[in-house]
Design an enzyme around this catalytic site. Structure first.
Site, short mmCIF file in Angstrom:
data_model
loop_
_atom_site.label_atom_id
_atom_site.label_comp_id
_atom_site.label_asym_id
_atom_site.label_seq_id
_atom_site.Cartn_x
_atom_site.Cartn_y
_atom_site.Cartn_z
N GLU A 152 42.49 29.18 14.20
CA GLU A 152 42.18 28.01 13.35
C GLU A 152 43.47 27.27 12.97
O GLU A 152 43.83 27.15 11.80
CB GLU A 152 41.41 28.44 12.10
CG GLU A 152 40.05 29.01 12.42
CD GLU A 152 39.17 29.24 11.19
OE1 GLU A 152 37.94 29.09 11.31
OE2 GLU A 152 39.71 29.57 10.11
N GLU A 254 33.52 30.19 16.40
CA GLU A 254 33.12 30.86 15.16
C GLU A 254 31.95 30.11 14.56
O GLU A 254 32.01 28.89 14.41
CB GLU A 254 34.26 30.90 14.13
CG GLU A 254 35.36 31.88 14.43
CD GLU A 254 36.31 32.05 13.24
OE1 GLU A 254 35.86 31.85 12.09
OE2 GLU A 254 37.48 32.37 13.49
#
Length: 315
Positions: A152, A254
């Site tokens: 991320e 995700e």
């Protein structure tokens, strides 16, 4: 070394990040489906999953690390899990956090071992560490099929040097990690992971900046949690735009909620670049595929249909 032309296509993925599994098993918990006790990796495979994602921390045993006593998600635990994944006949996505602790848009703290190093030393640290992990997995016959350099990372990684405020430095770190991966296995697919499911402008800015700086990546990975990343329409619009702009494969790497819609949107992209999904920690977190006693929930059975619809016959 760019011995392999990029971007390369990736295989369709229905994946699960189950990095918590060794911790769950250390508490003597087990998993069942219709009353039959089985290894959860096998249960996921039976229901259509073809990929497992594992996160790795640099040194989680440090005082401020993820797992000071047991070192969960360190290299040793990751090697053991990777061997299980490969023994089950599943593919592996390795997620480097480049931290002793969780790395996400709100925190990307460099490993304690790299504190006080110059930027040049840190690039070298990151290269050597990445290569060491890849070689350890290779030695056990458990090389990953796909690797993400950072987790991320839309706000950067290895702060402060690799912050998104320092795009050139961030790109250099990403190139160092990618080069290390490819030096061990040139065929591994590289994933660029941002936590921007429905945030189109920020997604485009970040990916353009990295591509402009010659960061190698085959696929774009996005996190999608509705609380943070917009509506399903936002997700669809962002994925469609990224597909059109970058001509790269896309994975929602995700998610937990909106399972059916996430599959439909991702695999239904108009250009055919929607390649997959990877649910985050479905053994015990959020809309989990197993209840607190380890019994399969109805969610698990739904993956049979999605595997038939989106994986079977697709190459």
């Amino acid at each position: 070394p760019e011995s392999v032309k990029r971007p390369r296509s990736v295989e369709p993925m229905i994946g699960a990040d189950i990095s918590f599994l060794p911790e769950i098993e250390a508490c003597n918990k087990y998993f069942t489906d219709q009353g039959v006790k089985k290894d959860p990796i096998d249960l996921l495979k039976i229901h259509g999953f073809n990929y497992i994602r594992l996160r790795i921390f640099h040194n989680p045993k440090t005082e401020k690390g993820y797992s000071p006593k047991s070192g969960f998600c360190d290299l040793a635990h990751t090697v053991q899990m990777a061997k299980r994944v490969k023994a089950a006949g599943l593919k592996l996505l390795l997620d480097f956090h480049y931290s002793d602790y969780w790395a996400d848009p709100g925190k990307q703290y460099k490993p304690a071992a790299w504190e006080g190093h110059t930027f040049e030393q840190m690039c070298d640290d990151l290269y050597k560490y990445t290569r060491e992990v890849m070689q350890a997995l290779q030695a056990q016959g458990a090389l990953p099929d796909m690797v993400q350099i950072g987790n991320e990372i839309n706000h950067g990684m290895v702060w402060p040097e690799g912050s998104v405020q320092h795009l050139d430095s961030l790109a250099q770190l990403l190139i160092a990690g990618s080069s290390a991966v490819l030096s061990v296995s040139p065929d591994v697919r590289l994933l660029l992971h941002v936590a921007l499911g429905g945030q189109n402008h920020e997604s485009v800015f970040f990916i353009e900046q990295m591509a402009h700086r010659k960061v190698p990546f085959d696929a774009i990975g996005l996190s999608y949690y509705p609380k943070w990343h917009g509506t399903l329409d936002d997700l669809r619009d962002n994925l469609s735009d990224l597909e059109r702009r970058f001509d790269r494969d896309l994975i929602v790497v995700e998610y937990s909620q909106e399972k059916e819609a996430v599959h439909r949107i991702t695999f239904g992209l108009p250009g055919g670049h929607g390649k997959g999904t990877c649910i985050w920690e479905p053994l015990n977190t959020w809309e989990a595929l197993f209840d607190q006693d380890g019994n399969a929930t109805p969610w698990l059975g739904m993956y049979d249909n999605w595997a038939k619809m989106y994986l079977n016959g697709k190459k």
